[in-house]
Design an enzyme around this catalytic site. Sequence first.
Site, short mmCIF file in Angstrom:
data_model
loop_
_atom_site.label_atom_id
_atom_site.label_comp_id
_atom_site.label_asym_id
_atom_site.label_seq_id
_atom_site.Cartn_x
_atom_site.Cartn_y
_atom_site.Cartn_z
N ASN A 18 4.87 5.96 3.56
CA ASN A 18 4.08 6.62 2.51
C ASN A 18 3.84 8.11 2.73
OD1 ASN A 18 3.74 4.12 1.10
ND2 ASN A 18 2.26 3.54 2.67
N THR A 19 4.39 8.68 3.80
CA THR A 19 4.38 10.12 4.01
C THR A 19 5.82 10.59 3.93
OG1 THR A 19 2.39 10.11 5.38
CG2 THR A 19 3.88 11.98 5.64
N PHE A 21 -1.96 7.95 4.46
CA PHE A 21 -2.77 8.48 5.57
C PHE A 21 -4.02 9.21 5.07
CE2 PHE A 21 1.12 9.05 8.65
CZ PHE A 21 1.22 7.68 8.77
N LYS A 74 5.12 3.30 17.30
CA LYS A 74 5.17 2.22 16.30
C LYS A 74 6.39 2.43 15.41
CE LYS A 74 2.30 -0.35 13.03
NZ LYS A 74 0.93 -0.53 12.51
N SER A 109 5.41 4.89 8.93
CA SER A 109 4.84 4.61 7.61
C SER A 109 5.80 5.09 6.52
CB SER A 109 3.50 5.33 7.46
OG SER A 109 3.06 5.26 6.10
N ASN A 144 0.83 -1.20 0.00
CA ASN A 144 0.00 0.00 0.00
C ASN A 144 0.87 1.25 0.00
OD1 ASN A 144 -0.46 1.92 2.53
ND2 ASN A 144 0.20 -0.07 3.32
N ASN A 193 5.80 -1.88 11.51
CA ASN A 193 5.02 -1.38 10.39
C ASN A 193 5.41 -2.13 9.12
OD1 ASN A 193 3.36 0.42 8.84
ND2 ASN A 193 3.79 2.06 10.29
#
Length: 353
Positions: free
Chosen positions: A183-184, A120, A219, A181, A116, A248
């Site tokens: 993805n940011t 967010f 996390k 994450s 993915n 994660n």
Amino acid sequence: MYRLLFSQVLRRLDAEAVHHATVRALALLSTLPLLKRLLHRALAPSDPALRVTAFGVHFPGPLGLAAGFDKDAACAEALSAFGFGHVEVGTITAHAQPGNPRPRLFRDVRRRAVINRMGFNNAGAQAAARRLRRTRGVPVVVGVNIGKTKVVPESEATADYVTSAKELAPLADYLVVNVSSPNTPGLRNLQAVELLRPLLAAVKEVADSTPRRTPLLVKIAPDLADDDVDAVADLALELGLDGIIATNTTIRHSGETGGLSGRPLKERSIEVLRRLRARVGDRLTLVSVGGVEDVDDVWERLLAGATLVQGYTGMIYEGPLWASRIHRRLSRRLRRHATTVPELIGRTAPDRG
């Protein structure tokens, strides 16, 4: 039945479209009190041997749903009714944001994995707070996972997290700072201790000020070097955090850009869990996530020192009864061994030397 439905129908449909349809159906179920209670009575963990207490919170079973599924706190009650011992909602940011462009969610069926790059996508902290204030019709432990708003620069990240914490910490059974994450842009930079220390300290001040003192966890990513895992563990102890969630998604994979979850993450996730347990012993609650597929995985992680275990990708491949089945099988295994989840935790972990 579900496996046939998945192999013949669901795997041929857009992954994100299926996800949104599932969340909408579960959100509808959350508004149907009688059906919700009946499902909870039939599927939720009820064996006392499964119960575990972590950071002062009582969990009916050790297996919960990881953040990323219920991004806007829309269906936690329904997920509890389907057998999860807790539901971690989010990741939620201070401000609403659409996330990254589609397509951004991909199945890797051969490896039983998901990639993915959602970014967010969520309706923001205030919208989530409104949902979390609703009266709960069935028991559910709700963790709230918060992250950085994409447009906020790194220099203002602490204030951004504090804004979310002020909205959501009073409504959460526990709060999670997500700095892992992929993805940011720039988010994982915040795992560096010199940046992470002031951020966690500021959020902890908010969490400590709530009427019941909201437990705070961080996390981390599986891609941290071992020395950095140790450094984050030491920082968590220094600041008096309640726990660490590991891990994660990973960016160390071939295929679509984004974070990989599921079976390929299993080995590294367990490695990080064991390293954390060796570092902190039982002074922190460890939550193990990544590649959890069946009761054997839950059993192994409890033995290795996890107090709680989380999954998400496993439900995609096994269906809505996945958590309930694992809890039932775990209950039978505990009975055969004449033990309980609290007695199992850390049994094979080496003593801290």
